[in-house]
Design a protein around this motif. Sequence first.
Motif, mmCIF file in Angstrom:
data_model
loop_
_atom_site.group_PDB
_atom_site.id
_atom_site.type_symbol
_atom_site.label_atom_id
_atom_site.label_comp_id
_atom_site.label_asym_id
_atom_site.label_seq_id
_atom_site.Cartn_x
_atom_site.Cartn_y
_atom_site.Cartn_z
ATOM 1 N N LYS A 42 0.854 -1.091 0.526
ATOM 2 C CA LYS A 42 -0.455 0.408 -0.150
ATOM 3 C C LYS A 42 1.657 1.109 0.138
ATOM 4 C CE LYS A 42 -4.038 -2.110 2.477
ATOM 5 N NZ LYS A 42 -4.500 -2.294 3.811
ATOM 6 N N HIS A 43 2.246 1.118 0.955
ATOM 7 C CA HIS A 43 2.501 2.542 0.520
ATOM 8 C C HIS A 43 3.317 2.751 -0.596
ATOM 9 C CE1 HIS A 43 2.384 4.408 4.999
ATOM 10 N NE2 HIS A 43 1.360 2.961 4.960
ATOM 11 N N ILE A 44 3.851 1.576 -0.741
ATOM 12 C CA ILE A 44 4.696 1.579 -2.599
ATOM 13 C C ILE A 44 3.759 2.017 -3.339
ATOM 14 C CG2 ILE A 44 5.518 0.297 -4.076
ATOM 15 C CD1 ILE A 44 6.392 -2.497 -2.865
ATOM 16 N N GLU A 45 2.289 1.604 -3.556
ATOM 17 C CA GLU A 45 1.554 2.272 -4.392
ATOM 18 C C GLU A 45 1.270 3.927 -4.036
ATOM 19 O OE1 GLU A 45 -3.230 1.896 -5.887
ATOM 20 O OE2 GLU A 45 -2.130 0.696 -4.130
ATOM 21 N N SER A 321 17.037 14.047 1.444
ATOM 22 C CA SER A 321 16.035 13.929 2.168
ATOM 23 C C SER A 321 14.644 13.604 0.950
ATOM 24 C CB SER A 321 15.506 15.320 2.702
ATOM 25 O OG SER A 321 15.908 16.456 1.896
ATOM 26 N N ASP A 322 14.923 14.036 -0.634
ATOM 27 C CA ASP A 322 13.837 13.440 -1.046
ATOM 28 C C ASP A 322 13.162 12.303 -1.689
ATOM 29 O OD1 ASP A 322 15.764 14.066 -2.392
ATOM 30 O OD2 ASP A 322 15.208 14.526 -3.835
ATOM 31 N N CYS A 323 14.367 10.785 -1.190
ATOM 32 C CA CYS A 323 14.500 9.973 -1.954
ATOM 33 C C CYS A 323 13.542 8.737 -1.012
ATOM 34 C CB CYS A 323 15.866 9.199 -1.774
ATOM 35 S SG CYS A 323 17.299 10.311 -3.112
ATOM 36 N N ASP A 324 12.684 8.334 -1.481
ATOM 37 C CA ASP A 324 12.108 7.280 -0.486
ATOM 38 C C ASP A 324 13.386 5.826 -0.883
ATOM 39 O OD1 ASP A 324 10.091 7.423 0.136
ATOM 40 O OD2 ASP A 324 8.548 6.494 -1.791
ATOM 41 N N LEU A 325 14.034 5.290 0.432
ATOM 42 C CA LEU A 325 14.588 4.437 0.489
ATOM 43 C C LEU A 325 14.069 2.207 0.538
ATOM 44 C CD1 LEU A 325 17.539 3.550 1.707
ATOM 45 C CD2 LEU A 325 16.931 3.666 3.612
ATOM 46 N N ILE A 326 14.484 2.092 -0.101
ATOM 47 C CA ILE A 326 14.187 0.586 -0.646
ATOM 48 C C ILE A 326 15.291 -0.137 0.382
ATOM 49 C CG2 ILE A 326 13.838 -1.245 -1.966
ATOM 50 C CD1 ILE A 326 12.692 0.598 -4.287
ATOM 51 N N GLY A 334 13.978 -0.297 5.261
ATOM 52 C CA GLY A 334 14.221 0.900 4.522
ATOM 53 C C GLY A 334 12.458 1.871 4.561
ATOM 54 N N ARG A 335 12.586 2.771 3.753
ATOM 55 C CA ARG A 335 11.583 4.712 4.101
ATOM 56 C C ARG A 335 11.298 4.525 2.847
ATOM 57 N NH1 ARG A 335 12.944 10.255 4.707
ATOM 58 N NH2 ARG A 335 11.221 9.732 2.323
ATOM 59 N N VAL A 336 9.478 4.053 2.850
ATOM 60 C CA VAL A 336 8.923 3.860 2.053
ATOM 61 C C VAL A 336 7.665 4.986 2.129
ATOM 62 C CG1 VAL A 336 7.364 3.153 -0.420
ATOM 63 C CG2 VAL A 336 10.208 2.203 0.874
ATOM 64 N N GLY A 337 7.215 6.044 1.934
ATOM 65 C CA GLY A 337 6.351 6.888 1.483
ATOM 66 C C GLY A 337 6.092 6.932 4.046
ATOM 67 N N ASP A 338 5.248 6.716 4.191
ATOM 68 C CA ASP A 338 5.168 6.746 5.791
ATOM 69 C C ASP A 338 5.247 5.755 6.428
ATOM 70 O OD1 ASP A 338 4.537 10.045 5.397
ATOM 71 O OD2 ASP A 338 2.582 9.687 4.826
#
Length: 459
Positions: A42-45, A321-326, A334-338
Motif C-alpha cells: 500500500k505504501h509503495i502505491e 531527503s527527497d528519496c524513498d529508501l528501499i 527501508g523508508r517508503v512513503g510514511d
Amino acid sequence: MDQSIQFDLDLIHRYDKSGPRYTSYPTALELHEGFGEAEYLKHIEKSNAAGGPLSLYFHIPFCDTVCFYCACNKIVTKNRSHSVPYLDNLVREIEMQGDLFDGSRPVNQLHWGGGTPTFLNFEQMQRLMDATRRHFNLRSDDGGEYSIEVDPRETNDRTIAQLRELGFNRISLGLQDFDPAVQAAVNRLQSKEQTFAVLEAARAEGFRSTNIDLIYGLPLQTETSFADTLDQVLAYAPDRFSIFNYAHMPSRFKTQRQIDEADLPPPSVKLDILQMIGRKLTDAGYVYIGMDHFAKPDDLLAVAQREGKLYRNFQGYSTHSDCDLIGFGITSIGRVGDAYIQNVKELDPYAARISQGRLAVFRGVELDDDDKLRRAVITQLICHFELSFAVIEREFSIRFAHYFAPELEHLRVMQGDGLLSLDDDGVQVLPAGRLLIRNICMVFDKYLAQKQQQFSRVI
C-alpha cells in the motif's frame, strides 16, 4: 553557519545517558510484525503516486573474520561459496521489488553495506549491479551518490578500479585503530600500508568522496595512541571521518563477549579521547556535521548542512531527503512513503520467502501525524542544530508552544545549562550542546521512557 563545538566536562558528565542515534524517528524499536507485505504494498502505491527519486540499500552480510567490537548483522565465514545462494536470492528480490516501483524514478543514491561487500568477487558484484540496473533506473551520468563500504585488508588497486567501473563514486574504508595492541584485542589486524594504498587508489580512480571509519573506546586505547592513529590518517586528508563511540553491550552482541572488559578505557579516558578528536579535526579544517561525523567544508554533507538540506536516514547523514529508501537483503530497513520496513534477519527465512515469490518484509511501522511532526522536529535539530517554530507550525498546522508545552519546559532547563538558546522563534543549539544533540532530540521522543535501556550511551 557556526559549526564549532565546545567541550564542557561538567555538562557531559551530567547528560551522559543512554539514548537513540535517531537514524529514524520513531526508532527501529517501534517496528512490529503487525506490519507486513500487504501494508508495504500500500505504501509503495502511495510512493509511486507521489513520484520522486529513490535510494537503494543492499546488505551484504558476509565477513571473512570477526571483529570483536562489531554490532552489525553479519555472517562470519571463510567459505566464499556461502555468498552464492544469497546472491541468487538478492537478485530475485531486486526483480520483485523492481516490478513494484515506477521504473521512471531515478536512483539518486545507492549504498552497499554489511558485513563486507567486498567479500563478493568482481563477477558477483557485476551481476548484482547489472540486475539492479535492469530493474531500476540507475543514473548513467555519474551524478548520483553511489557508495560502498570496503575492508582494506581484502581490497587492492584492481578491486578499486572494478568498483569504479561498476559505477561507485564514493567509498568508506573501515579502519578503527592502527595501534597493534588495540588491533590484537579486537581481532582486526590491519596495516597502514593496506589502508592508505586503498585510499590513494580510490582517489586515482576518480572516487569523489573518501571516508574513514574509526572507533574510540576500544580496549587498550589511550588518548596518546588514538591521537597517533588520527595524525596518520589526517596526513592523507580523507573527505570525511566517521568516528564512533564504542558501545560495549555484550548481552546483546555475542562477539563482544570476547573483549576483556578490564582492558576497556575508563570513562575519563574516553572523554579525553573525544576532546582530542574534536580539537584535532577542527584544527585540521574539518567541519563538525553532528554525532560522529566530520567533513571538509566543501564536502556535500557540509554544503547540505549549510544550505539547510541535510537529512538523516538508516545509513546516517544524507543529502537526499527527497528519496524513498528501499532495503534489499537480510535485516535491511527501508523508508517508503510514511512507513519504515525491515526484512527478515536470518538467511533461511529470507531464502524461504524469496523462493515462495514473497517479499522478505517481516515488520514495519506506519507513522501517524504525531510521529511525522516529531520526526520533523528531531531532524531539524540533529541535522542543523536549530529549529524554527514557524516552519513547523506552517507545515503541521499547530501552535508549537501549545503542542509541545512540556517539552519546552525541558528545553528551558537545557537553556539554563548552556546547551541551547530558546526564544519565541525557535531553538539554537550552542557549541556546548552540539556534542549532546541526542539529549536535546530525546526531549521530543514520546517512545523513549520504556525503551531507553536498549540504547547505547550518548558519550
